[in-house]
Structures are given as structure tokens and as C-alpha cells.
Scaffold this active site. Sequence first.
Site, mmCIF file in Angstrom:
data_model
loop_
_atom_site.group_PDB
_atom_site.id
_atom_site.type_symbol
_atom_site.label_atom_id
_atom_site.label_comp_id
_atom_site.label_asym_id
_atom_site.label_seq_id
_atom_site.Cartn_x
_atom_site.Cartn_y
_atom_site.Cartn_z
ATOM 1 N N LYS B 27 1.738 14.036 -20.378
ATOM 2 C CA LYS B 27 2.510 14.419 -21.776
ATOM 3 C C LYS B 27 2.865 15.716 -21.875
ATOM 4 O O LYS B 27 3.840 16.267 -22.039
ATOM 5 C CB LYS B 27 1.866 13.742 -23.070
ATOM 6 C CG LYS B 27 2.594 13.887 -24.285
ATOM 7 C CD LYS B 27 1.773 13.304 -25.579
ATOM 8 C CE LYS B 27 1.558 11.959 -25.493
ATOM 9 N NZ LYS B 27 2.509 10.950 -26.010
ATOM 10 N N ARG B 97 -2.437 14.522 -29.899
ATOM 11 C CA ARG B 97 -2.076 13.323 -28.914
ATOM 12 C C ARG B 97 -3.159 13.793 -27.647
ATOM 13 O O ARG B 97 -3.161 14.636 -27.350
ATOM 14 C CB ARG B 97 -0.788 13.107 -28.555
ATOM 15 C CG ARG B 97 0.015 12.725 -29.721
ATOM 16 C CD ARG B 97 1.394 12.444 -29.157
ATOM 17 N NE ARG B 97 2.493 11.971 -30.068
ATOM 18 C CZ ARG B 97 3.275 12.602 -30.863
ATOM 19 N NH1 ARG B 97 3.070 13.958 -30.722
ATOM 20 N NH2 ARG B 97 4.069 11.972 -31.712
ATOM 21 N N GLY B 106 -5.839 2.546 -23.982
ATOM 22 C CA GLY B 106 -7.294 2.260 -24.113
ATOM 23 C C GLY B 106 -7.756 3.701 -24.798
ATOM 24 O O GLY B 106 -8.968 3.658 -25.390
ATOM 25 N N MET B 108 -7.475 7.364 -27.103
ATOM 26 C CA MET B 108 -6.963 7.464 -28.590
ATOM 27 C C MET B 108 -5.548 7.850 -28.449
ATOM 28 O O MET B 108 -5.038 8.460 -27.855
ATOM 29 C CB MET B 108 -7.732 8.698 -29.090
ATOM 30 C CG MET B 108 -7.958 8.680 -30.619
ATOM 31 S SD MET B 108 -8.163 10.326 -31.229
ATOM 32 C CE MET B 108 -6.421 11.116 -31.254
ATOM 33 N N ARG B 351 8.756 11.133 -19.478
ATOM 34 C CA ARG B 351 7.746 10.573 -18.264
ATOM 35 C C ARG B 351 8.325 9.852 -17.399
ATOM 36 O O ARG B 351 9.478 9.223 -17.923
ATOM 37 C CB ARG B 351 6.291 10.202 -18.740
ATOM 38 C CG ARG B 351 6.521 8.859 -19.467
ATOM 39 C CD ARG B 351 5.261 8.342 -19.747
ATOM 40 N NE ARG B 351 5.680 6.924 -20.512
ATOM 41 C CZ ARG B 351 4.482 6.561 -21.120
ATOM 42 N NH1 ARG B 351 3.347 6.770 -21.313
ATOM 43 N NH2 ARG B 351 4.877 5.339 -21.698
ATOM 44 N N HIS B 471 -11.374 -17.217 4.601
ATOM 45 C CA HIS B 471 -10.643 -18.031 5.550
ATOM 46 C C HIS B 471 -9.323 -18.609 4.375
ATOM 47 O O HIS B 471 -8.054 -18.514 4.943
ATOM 48 C CB HIS B 471 -11.153 -19.405 5.940
ATOM 49 C CG HIS B 471 -10.265 -20.555 6.545
ATOM 50 N ND1 HIS B 471 -10.008 -21.479 5.706
ATOM 51 C CD2 HIS B 471 -9.820 -20.384 7.706
ATOM 52 C CE1 HIS B 471 -9.186 -22.258 6.598
ATOM 53 N NE2 HIS B 471 -9.229 -21.704 7.862
ATOM 54 N N SER B 780 -4.707 -4.964 20.989
ATOM 55 C CA SER B 780 -4.308 -5.179 19.594
ATOM 56 C C SER B 780 -5.515 -5.229 18.930
ATOM 57 O O SER B 780 -6.645 -5.958 19.088
ATOM 58 C CB SER B 780 -3.824 -6.524 19.473
ATOM 59 O OG SER B 780 -3.592 -7.015 18.001
ATOM 60 N N THR B 783 -8.662 -5.637 13.226
ATOM 61 C CA THR B 783 -9.556 -4.949 12.559
ATOM 62 C C THR B 783 -10.384 -5.718 11.489
ATOM 63 O O THR B 783 -10.848 -5.133 10.702
ATOM 64 C CB THR B 783 -8.622 -3.827 11.790
ATOM 65 O OG1 THR B 783 -7.339 -4.350 11.022
ATOM 66 C CG2 THR B 783 -7.987 -2.800 12.524
ATOM 67 N N ASN B 784 -9.625 -6.908 11.015
ATOM 68 C CA ASN B 784 -10.688 -7.824 10.164
ATOM 69 C C ASN B 784 -12.221 -7.837 10.653
ATOM 70 O O ASN B 784 -13.141 -7.708 10.167
ATOM 71 C CB ASN B 784 -10.089 -9.082 10.225
ATOM 72 C CG ASN B 784 -8.839 -9.266 9.487
ATOM 73 O OD1 ASN B 784 -8.386 -8.377 8.797
ATOM 74 N ND2 ASN B 784 -8.190 -10.573 9.435
ATOM 75 N N CYS B 850 -3.459 -6.255 14.480
ATOM 76 C CA CYS B 850 -3.160 -7.609 13.934
ATOM 77 C C CYS B 850 -4.058 -7.946 12.688
ATOM 78 O O CYS B 850 -4.063 -9.177 12.665
ATOM 79 C CB CYS B 850 -3.033 -8.634 15.049
ATOM 80 S SG CYS B 850 -4.409 -8.925 15.851
ATOM 81 N N TYR B 870 2.810 -0.784 17.206
ATOM 82 C CA TYR B 870 3.473 -1.681 16.107
ATOM 83 C C TYR B 870 2.369 -1.823 15.224
ATOM 84 O O TYR B 870 1.116 -2.010 15.603
ATOM 85 C CB TYR B 870 4.048 -2.698 16.787
ATOM 86 C CG TYR B 870 2.972 -3.611 17.487
ATOM 87 C CD1 TYR B 870 2.185 -4.779 16.781
ATOM 88 C CD2 TYR B 870 2.924 -3.455 18.901
ATOM 89 C CE1 TYR B 870 1.504 -5.482 17.522
ATOM 90 C CE2 TYR B 870 2.202 -4.511 19.666
ATOM 91 C CZ TYR B 870 1.304 -5.553 18.961
ATOM 92 O OH TYR B 870 0.428 -6.156 19.564
#
Lengths: 920, 920
Positions: B27, B97, B106, B108, B351, B471, B780, B783-784, B850, B870
Site C-alpha cells: 500500500k 492502515r 488477518g 489490522m 496494487r 503411492h 535420468s 529425485t524422489n 523423472c 529435459y
Amino acid sequence: MKRKYVYFFSKKHSDGNKEMKNLLGGKGAGLAEMASIGLPVPAGFTITTEVCDLYYKNNRQYPAGLDKEVDENMRRLEKEVGKKFGDAADPLLVSVRSGAPLSMPGMMETILNLGLNDRSVAGLAAKTGNRRFALDAYRRFIMMYGSTAKGIDREEFNHAFEMLKSQRTRQRLHLPSHVKVSDTDVNDVELEELVKEYKAIYKRNIGKEFPQDPREQLWGSVDAVFGSWMAEKAVTYRRVEKIKGVVGTAVNVQQMVFGNMGAKSGTGVCFTRDPNSGENTFYGDYLVNAQGEDVVAGIRTPIKLSEFEKADPKSYKQLVDVRRILERHFKDMQDLEFTVEEGRLYMLQCRTGKRSPASSFRMAVDMVHEKLIRKEDAILRIKDKDIEGIFYPIIDPDQKDEMKRNFLVSGIDAVPGAACGKVVFNAKDAESAAAKGEMVILVRKETSPEDVGGMHAAQGILTATGGKTSHAAVVARGWGKCCIVGCEKLNINYEKEELSVGDIVVKKGEEITLNGSTGQVYRGALRLIKPEPPASFKTLMSWVDKTRAIKVRTNADTPYDAAKAVELGAEGIGLCRTEHMFFDTEERRLAIQEMIVADTLPGRIEALARLLPFQKEDFKGIFKAMNGFPVTIRLIDPPLHEFVPHTEEKQIQLADKIGVPFEKVRLRVEQLHEANPMLGHRGCRLCITYPEILDMQVRAIIEAACECSAEGVHVFPEIMIPLTIDKKELQILENRTRQVADAIIREKKVKLKYLVGTMIEVPRAALLADQIAEVAEFFSFGTNDLTQMTMGISRDDAGKFLPDYVDEKKAGVFADDPFQSLDQAGVGMLVKMGIEKGRRTKPGLKIGICGEHGGEAKSVEFCCRAGMNYVSCSPFRVPIARLAAAQAEIKKNMAKTPAKKAAVKKAVKKAKPAKKGKKK
Amino acid sequence: MKRKYVYFFSKKHSDGNKEMKNLLGGKGAGLAEMASIGLPVPAGFTITTEVCDLYYKNNRQYPAGLDKEVDENMRRLEKEVGKKFGDAADPLLVSVRSGAPLSMPGMMETILNLGLNDRSVAGLAAKTGNRRFALDAYRRFIMMYGSTAKGIDREEFNHAFEMLKSQRTRQRLHLPSHVKVSDTDVNDVELEELVKEYKAIYKRNIGKEFPQDPREQLWGSVDAVFGSWMAEKAVTYRRVEKIKGVVGTAVNVQQMVFGNMGAKSGTGVCFTRDPNSGENTFYGDYLVNAQGEDVVAGIRTPIKLSEFEKADPKSYKQLVDVRRILERHFKDMQDLEFTVEEGRLYMLQCRTGKRSPASSFRMAVDMVHEKLIRKEDAILRIKDKDIEGIFYPIIDPDQKDEMKRNFLVSGIDAVPGAACGKVVFNAKDAESAAAKGEMVILVRKETSPEDVGGMHAAQGILTATGGKTSHAAVVARGWGKCCIVGCEKLNINYEKEELSVGDIVVKKGEEITLNGSTGQVYRGALRLIKPEPPASFKTLMSWVDKTRAIKVRTNADTPYDAAKAVELGAEGIGLCRTEHMFFDTEERRLAIQEMIVADTLPGRIEALARLLPFQKEDFKGIFKAMNGFPVTIRLIDPPLHEFVPHTEEKQIQLADKIGVPFEKVRLRVEQLHEANPMLGHRGCRLCITYPEILDMQVRAIIEAACECSAEGVHVFPEIMIPLTIDKKELQILENRTRQVADAIIREKKVKLKYLVGTMIEVPRAALLADQIAEVAEFFSFGTNDLTQMTMGISRDDAGKFLPDYVDEKKAGVFADDPFQSLDQAGVGMLVKMGIEKGRRTKPGLKIGICGEHGGEAKSVEFCCRAGMNYVSCSPFRVPIARLAAAQAEIKKNMAKTPAKKAAVKKAVKKAKPAKKGKKK
């Protein structure tokens, strides 16, 4: 340059020497060396192990030019000996023997008298004037060639000989039926008959006449030696003994000498010192008028060397001279084979002799005192197995037959030693039986922290699942208690209280015996013996301690273990696990379980408060046992579900005792279940969720330390936060630890220094060690978990596939089980990164290891090289770690002199005798 | 240098500008910017966010000198306005304000008319000639100050007002009871009474008189604004919205203007374009004769802008000019607040306006066509949520009340979108209901591969456990199917076929609605709507594809998914999981189960042979869907126990069907149990143990490829070996793969190129990537799993502790859930090492990702920077990955011009309008 495939040896000149074991095999190198220092060795030549390698690499084809090279060496041998191979009048006879770089049972044994045929047997008879001897030599050759090289069942030959003896010879000599016909009773006529019969057997089995061409005989034997390299027995032996990187066997072709030419002939084996006691006395057996195979066959009982001396002092004298020369030359105890031919000694083999664990120490220390070797050599010569061998009970080896008869099943040798006792199937039974003074073996599918009491009470532990770093193995190792795990053929029925292997059933209360050193399980109670460490052990270990540069601590959770470890040379505790303490008594167990079930903070705090005095007392005991040494205490680590009961029955009991509804207990246990507990809510994650656990534990540690300190005990607590993965995480817990600790110290007005550090056991922690070191005052590499996560291998489940990965015959991906010997390429890279990054932030950072690897020789060497300050291992591995640390230091120092590098490499690789001309 | 804490703004001069959002809040920065470009902004000043930060850091104390600085600015404001703060005759009134750098509910809200007191209210009345207006302003101020700043329940004030209206006003006007008394009916006398009453309420609640000193009023309000920063509502909002790194709120003090001074006054909010459709039309609401709070309170219904134009064309004209100036200035749609005071327009806020997903695309594309911004700006302006928003169905937002009423429970928002249907508790029921055309929601404690059929049949999936990469989440994401996981409060009773949350029970067959975008679950069926991608989506994505430098592939296991992904812009398959195929039909399931139970090689081979045609058909379908694009097929990965039934009942059925004893099935399933399946016997370890599985799969792939190729399909198979940890391991499997593949290719006489590569998903593989690249033709990054192992966190169990780790209010160790957004510091280090080492061995090595991260914007940007070729993600994430890849490329290019770096940083960080003076 063309590779040399064949190495000649004789008194005049030897192409090889003792350093060429890898190329010539142990036997070939020994013969070359003995010949070259002037000892009486029948001349001959060795076909290299490289030929064996090429043979297999090239689809069982020999390299080009080999035949020519063999022919040349044969001509050279003929010239040296003055006889012609295949000569009808005076044939050159040879023996053909295999000889790998390491002693390796299961491979082809000796073929003697090669070169005989239907014509030359007559020449030999004429030349020796002993037709019977010549025919006997021929029939032996046919049998050995037929059975050993061509695979004919030896029983066929034996049967024909027996028939001849029991019919023709017995008839001729009119022997009554109760008198046994001896081989020597058979005369030349009968032997001639036997030779015919043997040749017929040969033809019947092979479909061809027995070869008359000595060259064909020779190549047939060489083929057989190389073929035996891949025989199942040999491959199995290499697998079991973890022999790797050996490319093949050599073949030794050597002029025959005959120990079976009469009373002044004979053959024997001996050790230059007593291999059992280690005493510096000459030790061996001699068989008069015999060929080597007779000794092996065990047909006649040999005489001791003292009797040999009496019987043939002249020959004996030659042997004693050889003994002296060889010990001085090799600077180690030698295992010798020899033949006496009509009063002349011939040496057929010399190699470093195997010895009992106790005698290893005695010989090494004696030889230093005799100024034969240096202390460093003595230290390098001791193996971890030698130390194990003098601490753990063993099955009395005199019970070979019983062992064969009672063998039940084989598992993974998790903790060495032997144990025997009655089978029980749960921890409670083990404890109550032990309370009655009974010896029991605890048999479980797998163990969990709830079983620890019963495991402790048992003589030994046997599990159907798990690997060398499963719960059972790790806990048992801490106590040095015999343990066999991963015994997959074992079928355990808890309801029936019995185990079975195939059709064999062993019920609760029946006795079994475990050999934790081999993983073998026997029915019944075998006799155990417990070796005592010899005086020389102490001497050698004092040299070890003066040599090593890094400290050796122990992993110990109780005052008892701590005291035991100090006795064994530990210089502090590198890992004190606090969670085992929660299981010690019913009261403790209940408190921790109530804490877990509580769903409010006050409830948890109250339950924890009841644990506080117990933990404090434990810590006080440990601090006292470790007076003056640092004690690293790890905060709670295992996931909470390891602490709660998993059967409905026990859950009801628990609910009852702590006064909450069963359903609540059941639900909580269900909630705690994890798909992958190894990667779950454990380690310091518990203290992030439940900081009140940290509060209690830190309070117990610091109050104990303050109180001990007030009593004059020198206390150095090091509080260790497990499973850290991030600096901020550690920072939160370090702050809280210091808040609790410092408040107590201020209140108690005691001067107490303590450290707060972390385990590095998750790859991310090693990767970000520079950041973590901003908070941590020490690192301790938890290489068990670091290995699991870096390699993605659960140690509890690895039994299903890891053996194939380590088995050279299967995948052979790894040289060692990475849970036993640190995976230096992968996990080791992270360890080195962690050290390097940690010290980049804090140059003086104290760094140790507290995984199982801290007690394994190769891993300890790695830790030394990587720059750690200490290793920590279970009490019974402390002497092994001390030794390994000293050996690592010696190797490091040797490697510093670049000129000596090559020599060092060899010396080190084989833990072999000291170099020539090196004196103290 | 002393920090500046207060920034002045007015038409004449503004200390701040729009770039200072972090310091002045949104603001404050907007007001300063508008003032400085000459727009009509009431003058005022902003107390910086830094003050808020210091206030909390210093135990709620303001920094020294702040009061003086505020006083100085107040004097400057007085001078500018020509009135005195607290002046009795003509008082300067101000609004106060809050204004954080990000819009943040949330906190004032506004306090208006500050500066009034018992004396100045008379001055204001005199000055305006409107006593009623002055008293109304005063009573509003007392209420706002009392409630907003001091926390008095606003109801007390409302009640007093209502009593006044319903008694005194009603009486005075003789209104019948059915007519409502309006606020404007209240006259000045009554208002004076009300002011007294309000002050009494204030005193009763606060214990002190209502402050008459305007300075006290001001500081009371400033305290309240800063205090609200840590109010629970605000903290919760920041946590939920993952707002981090924002240090505090600013406070704006601004001269009052009055929209409630008659028919030529009013107040309104508007957007420079339609935020719903994105159309370039002026959009907003206006309330005649009202103060801002009336709009918010919703007491009167505002009029549309078109009516405003009719009612007050002069004022409207001023607003239209402002609209034009602001859009050209900010180069983006603005959200405005304004007040008209007696025909004069004042701007109170501007804004960047929030907009619907579809309109984001329309506005971005339109503005490019209008030459307002460049294509790059348009691309940077789109967020991943915008793309999600135009593909997934949503709950019709008009059902706010129903949502409130029917809210059941909240879980983890695993896959966005909404779904509703009847509850079922197992896969079979889901399948049979779906077969009957019923819509169902599958509710499970957790899912396993056995459930895949049922998951596919369901509209949505709800699980009690698991995280975003469990899963259930991974499988559902692949289909873009609404999924909520880790709903820990959910109590599922499979026997009773019901779920419960507290006392609420939902039985099988009852309907529920899932909002996968928020994780919220509702009872009953809410109305869903499905957005359609606007035309501008296609235009923008075509710019995206021209911009990005790396490819985007998809993770797809079926021809249907593959085709869907191509539609969404995928350029190949980066991960085709072959194991899901085993569950498609009863016949397939039986074959794989029989294979697993078989204890002989021929038995396994026979069972596998039955799977071969199925797999081959699947691959053919996929190859055809991907005609011309590469297809990476991963060999079997999950542990075998995922394929077998775990209940006795199902085991008996299986035993029956495949004709083996039940006990054998039971034993095999027991054998397969693993303590940590994640680190167990899976991935390529299965093919080391059972190479026949590899044989079958490679055969299926290559035969399918050959057959497709013969039909003219362009096939590029890439065979991917999962879970590799060592070069030798990969070598063994690569050899075997090539042996099988090459034999088929030779036999079929087809020209087919294929690659053999590996996943890098175990830390050791990344560490030893240089060695592994000697064998692999591509990498490949999985990364999990790499995240699980590197961080030691099981994704299935992380729900128990990871939320605390990501929650700033708890431990706050990580900024993001590492399973959603790649842990760049730790896991990312391994990824970079892996790429660098791999390319050191093979400079042109093809590298992709992947894991789930391949579809997450920040992670995709990391992959671009790290040099991957990729990324691959589930079909529905493909457009998101395409966008992220383009954004990454733009940022990279911008960063290349060092002079622009600072500007880029800002532009990028906020995805905000293009820079001033930058033209296409």
C-alpha cells in the site's frame, strides 16, 4: 615383448623367485627361491598362472607359443638331469602339481611318475635294478593319471588292486583269511598283471588306450590342472574364503625323486616351529619308504621327527640345516615338504606355515626377540582373526566326526565364538531359564529391542533373518556373544515351540551348538574350549599401542561393557546408546511405553521423569568406568514403535498396567507403524517433535556428570545428536541442550566441560558438513546408516540380494560386504567430503567413527588415512581396532619413503615376512 | 548512517516509490508511486516494515528516534494540508492502515477519522457546516478505534446503535415496526447521544476514558497495526500461504478524505481490467455517499461503474484517466481503491490485481498485443497455479455456505482439482461401482499397486496416511486425478465400511466431495465446475515453447496417458513404469504372482512368457502415441512383495488359481516381507537375482519397437535400469540387455537404434557417476528416491514429522517440502555432482529428471541451470514444466547482461510488471 609363460628352476639357475607368487603360484615361487639359495630342489619348470587366466579368457585355448616354450624347458630339464623324457632305456620322469598363489584346497593334486609307458617301465626296471619298483611306479602313475587327470573313479583301481591282493597274492603266499595282504606283499609278476588291469580300466572309462606318448601324458595333466581351477570344489572354496583377484593356478613340472626306494628313502612334511604352541621346536611327520601320496592317503602312520632323527640321522641332519636356512631366509615359520631318496634330501615345497591364533603372537614376539624381524613386521603379521581366536570360545576341534554327524544348518557368521545350550524361542524363556542357571540359545526369526534382556541371558543367538548388521548381530557383537543370523533354511514355529530344517525338528529344551565363527549350527551339545590369551599377546599389543596414532574407543551402553572395554584397551566411549537402557527392567519399559502412549505434554513429561533417575544411575556407572576418558552419549535414536508391544496380548497387558483403554494403546501402536522405519520418525527428529525427551536425557547426563565430578571422577561427556540433516535442525537441538545443561551446571556449581556434537550418518549431513560444523563440536560418522542410505541398502533386508553382489561367481559387484568393510569408493567418498568440509569450517574438529566399521581392519585403516581422531567399536573388537590402527600407521610411514613403496606394497598386501637385509 | 523509518508522500514530493514494497509495504509503495506520478493521492506518510521487525526483535520496543521522525512527518503533513493535527477549529484528520509487502488478510484493518475528539468534532461541524457528518465521523472513529485498535467486541457498539435506532429514532419518526430504521435516519441529536454511549462502552471495556489526545490516538493505532502482525490469524495465514522472509508490516498514516459528504461523494474499488474474464474493460463497484468501511461492511449494495458514470460523469471521467495512466505506468492490471469527496477523486490504493487463472493468460497475451509488455514479461507473469486452474475441475465457489456447513476434515493437497462421489473402501468396490457408471471416491489408509485399478476407476482418492509423494499421490498425479493424502484425523474402519472424523461417521455409499487444491474434504456432493483453457493459453504456450531451451517429457505408463501428454505438449516419455502394467487384468496379475511364487527358473520363465504379449502390446500402444518422440522405459522397480496378496483369504485364492499349496504362497509372501522395502530387494537388484525378468521386459520392448518400426512408426526406445549403485552392476545388466535386444533386432532384420541408460536415484550412483557414465548412455535423475535416501526421509512416513520441519512456526528447518520442491542445497548438490561427473566421462551425456520434481517450477529452473537436457513429469504437469523451463531460460538470459542484473532480480522475484521505459 612376448610374455614369458614358463619359468625354469634348478640349482644352477632359476628364472623366478619368492616375490613371484602371483605369477608362479606359491609352490612354484617357493621352489624357485629354494633352488636359487642353493637348497636341494629337483629341477623343473613352472607354467604361469597367467596361462591359466588366458586359457579361460580364450575359451579354454592356450596362448600361442606355449607348447614351444614347454618343449624348450623340457629339453633344458633333460639336459640338467641328463635323462630324456620318454627315453625307453633311462626315462626322465616328472611330477605335475598345481600351485595357486594362495593355498587352495579342491584343486587337482599331484600326478607322479609321469613319463612312464610300456617301454620305459622296462628301462626304469633295468636302470634301478628293481623291476617291482618300476612296475609299482607305473601302476601308480596309471591310477593317478586316470583318476586325477581323467576323472575315473579311484575306487575302480582300488578294487582291482584289492582283488589281486586278496586272490592271487593271498593264494601265492598261502595267507590265512584273517591276515591282511599288504601292498608290499604283491610281487612284480602280480604288478605286471595289475598294470594290464589298470590300463583296461582306463580304456573302459575313457574309450581310448592309456597314452604311451609322454608328451600327451604331460599335456593331459596340464589340462587337468587348469581344468580343476574352475572345478566346483575350488570355486566354492574361493567363495567361502573370500579369495578374490587371483587369476589362476600355475602348473609345476618337476623331476621325480623317489621316497619309496627302500629304508634310506622316505617322505615327510614339517613346520620350522610348532604351529600349535608357537614354540621354537622342529615339528613334523616322516614316512619311511613312501611316496608323497602315501602320506596323504593315510595308509601308514608316519613317525615323528625325533624318531626320524634316530632312524636316519644323516638325512635328518640335512633337513635341520634346511630348516635353519629357510627360517633365516624367509624370516617366518615355514611349512615344508621333502623327500629322501636313498639318503639324499630333496625339498619339494616351502611356504609360510599356517598357525594357531595363540602361536601367531608367540612366533611374532619370539622372532623380534631373536632379532629375526622388527616390531613393525611383527605387528603387520598379526591378523584380526588371530585376535578373535584368542578371545572367543571355540568348538573343540577334536570332535570332527560329531560335527559332521550333527551338522544341522548354516547361517551368516555374525559374531565369532561358539556357544551351546537348550533352545528357547522367546526372550522371557531365556531370562527365566538363565535365572535358573540353565544355558540357553535364543532362537528367533529376528530380534527387536524388546528381546534384549533375553539375548543377554542366552549363551548365543540364532536368527532366521538379517545380516551382519541386523539388530541381533549388532547387539550380540557389543557383548562378544556368539551369534548366527540370516539362517534362511531355518523354519521357526513359535506356537509349537520348535524349529525345523527340512525334516529335522528341534524342540524347545533340546540342545544345539553354534559356531559363530563359521555360521554353522549343530544338534546336541558339542564340547567347547576357551583359549587364553598368551603372554606374548600382551607384549605385542603394547608395541601396537606405541605405534598407532589414532585413539580407539568403544561402543558401550552399560557400566559392565564399559569396564570390559577399558580392560581390552579402550580409551573412551565413542557411542553410548541410551535406548537400550529403557528395556533393562519392567519399570523402565513401562515408563517409556507410557510416555509414548501419552497424548499430552504433561503426560509425557511425567513418564519421562520416572526414567530420569534410571538413566542418571546408568550414566554415573559408565562415567566411573571411564574415569578420565571421554564418553559420547547419543540421544534417543530408534523409532518409537520399537518400544511398544506389537501383539494384542501384550498391548492389553500394557493398557492394563498404565491404566489406559486398550483401544488407545492399539491405535497408538498402529499410528507409529512405518513403511520404512529406517528413514522414518527417529533420531533427532524425535527430539524436534518431543523436545521433552531431549530435556530428560540431557538432564540425566549432566546431573550424573556433575555428581560424579563432585566425587572426584574425571568426566568428559560428549552429547551426540543423531540423524542430523541440517544445520538449523542441529542448532535448535544444540540450543536446547545447552539451555538444559548450563542451567544444571550453574545450579550445581560444578566445573564441567561438555561437548555437543552430531552423528554424520545421513548423506545430506556429509554433503553439508561445512554448515553443520558451524554448530557441532564434534562429528561421529555413523557408517552403518550412512552405508544404508548412500547405497540404498537396508541392512535388515540385504540378506535377500547382497550375498549375490559380493559373490564373485554371481554378480561380484563388491569385493566385501559393505556393512562389514566400509565401501571406500562410495560411502568413503562422503566420509572424506564430510571430514574435509567439517574441518574447513572448524580446523580442529574432533572426528570419529562409531559404526560397525570401527572394528574392522580395512575400514580402520581407511579412517586413519582419512584423518579421523578415533575409531569406536564394540568392546571385543577393541584389540582388533588397536592392531588395525597400528598396522595402518606402519603402512603410512613405510609409504612415506617413496623408494620403498613397491616393497611396502608387497609386504603389506600379503602381510608377509620382512624384506631381505632390513634390520632393526 | 541513521536508518530512515518514515517515508513521506504527497503530490509535491514522495520519499518512496513502487520498488520499495519490502520496506513500505504494498500500500505504501503504491501510494508513493501514484503521488509521484501526479495522481491525486491524499498526502501522508508510511512507517516502514523495518520498524515492525525491530519492534519484535527488541521486545516490542520501537527504535530510538521513531517518535521524533513521526512528529516531523506529521508537521510536514500539516503544512502540506494546511490543517493542524488536533486543532479544535479545523482539525487534520487521518486514516491509519496496515500494509505488508504482500496482501495479507488477518491483519489490522483501517482506522478512519483519527484526530477527532470532543472539541475538534465541533470544529469539524462548523467547518463543514454539517454537524451530523461530524458526529457520524466521530462515532465511527470511536467504534473503529475501540474495536480495531483496542479489541472491544464490535457487537457492543452495533448493539448500542441498534437500540438507539429502534427506540429513539423510530419513536421520533413514528416508524411502524416492520420498517427498518436506516443509519441515515439517525439525526445529530441522537448521534451526539450515541457518541456518549460509545465513549461509555470504551471506558467500561478499557478502564480508561476514550483518549482525547490525537497523538495518543495515533500511537494507539500504530501499536495495534504492529501488534496485529503477530495475531494468530495473520500468522496462520502466512503459514498456510507459505509466506516467508517478510519481516513485517508498514503503517500508513494519510490525510482523511470523505466519501460520505453527500451525493457528489462516494467510495469505490475497481480493477483496470475484468479480473474474471481478463477482458480489457473497466470493472468495479461504487457506493455513493459512503466511507470505505461501508463498502467492506456490505450494508448497502454498491453500483456498477457504468451506473457511476451516469450518476457522476465528471468524477467518473477522472477515474477513467487514472485507470489509463496506471495501466500504462505499471504495465499490469491494477486493483484500485478511491474516494470521491464532493466531486474530487482521491486515490487510496493501487496494487497489482488478483485475477482468475484464465484471465491471467488473456491479460498477458492482450498486453503483448497492445505492446504494453514483451512476450518474456508475459511468460514471467504466469504462475503454475494459473495453469492448474485452467485444467482441473473446481468446486463452484458460489457454494461458500455449503462448504462451511459440510466441512469434514482436512488433509494434504496431493493433486489439485475437485471430485465428488460415493465413498468406497476398496479397489474392487471402486471398480465394480465404476463399471455400473457410479462416481466413487476411493478411501484407503494407504494405497498399494494392487489398488491401482480401483484408483483409476474412482473420481478421487483420499488416504489417511502418506505425503505428497506417497503411492496414492504419485499415481493419482500421473492421471491428474484429485487426491488428498495424509488425512491423519480420518479413522477408517474397513470391517464396518465406514470412516469417521470425531463423532461424524460416513458410511460406504454416502457421498463426499474432495478439494484436492486445498486438501479439504466435505460431506455430501458439492457442485463442481470445469474451466476451459482460453484461446490465449495456446498463444502464450506457443511463446513458451519458442523460449525454453530444454525439453519437456512426460511420465506415462499407458497409451492413453501418453496421448494425453502429447496433447499437453510432451516431447517424449521420460519415465514409463512397467510394473503398473502387471495389474491391469486378472490374467496379468496372476502371471506375475505365479512368477513370484515359482521356486524354479523354468517356472518363472513360463509365467513371464505369459506376460510378454501383454507388455509388448502396451509398449506398441505407447510407441505409437509417441511417434517420433523418445520413450524411456524403466525395467521393473518395486519390491516383489508389492505384487502379492497379503491377506490369508487372498493368498488362498491365489494358491487355488495357480495350483500350489496355500502354505507355499504364505511362506513366499512372508519371505518377501522387508523391514525397509524402500532400501530393499528392488530396482535392478531384482534383475541381478532374476535376470529372466529383464529378458522378458527387454524382449517385449524391442519386439514392440521392431513391429512398430515395420509399421512406419518412428520409435526411439531408451531402456532404463533403475536403482543402479555401481558400474559393474550396470555393466552386467547392460550386457544382458544388449544381448537380448541385438539378437531380436538381427532376427527381425529391422534398423532400430535404442539406448541403455540408468536412473541416478541412489546417492552412491551420483557420487560415482563418472564410472557409471562409462556404461550408461543416458542418466535420468530419480529425485524422489534420491531425496529419500540423501535426506534419510521415507516419503511414506514423512507425514509424522516433516510438516514440523517445513512449518516456520515450529522447527522451520526447510523452506519447502523437499518432496515437492527439490532440496537444492543437499540433493541438488548430488544432482550437480552427478551431471558434472557424468559429462566428464561422456561430454554429450543425455541427462534428464523423472522424479516428481520435474513438474515443479523451482525445481525445473534448477534443472535448467544444472544443464539437464529435459525434465519429465506427469501429463497434467507438462504445461507447468514447459512454462517453468521458459521462465528459467528468460531469467538466465536476463542475468547474462550484468548491468540489468539488479533489475532482473526484482522483476523475477516478484514476477511483476516490466521495467519502466523498456520497450519491445
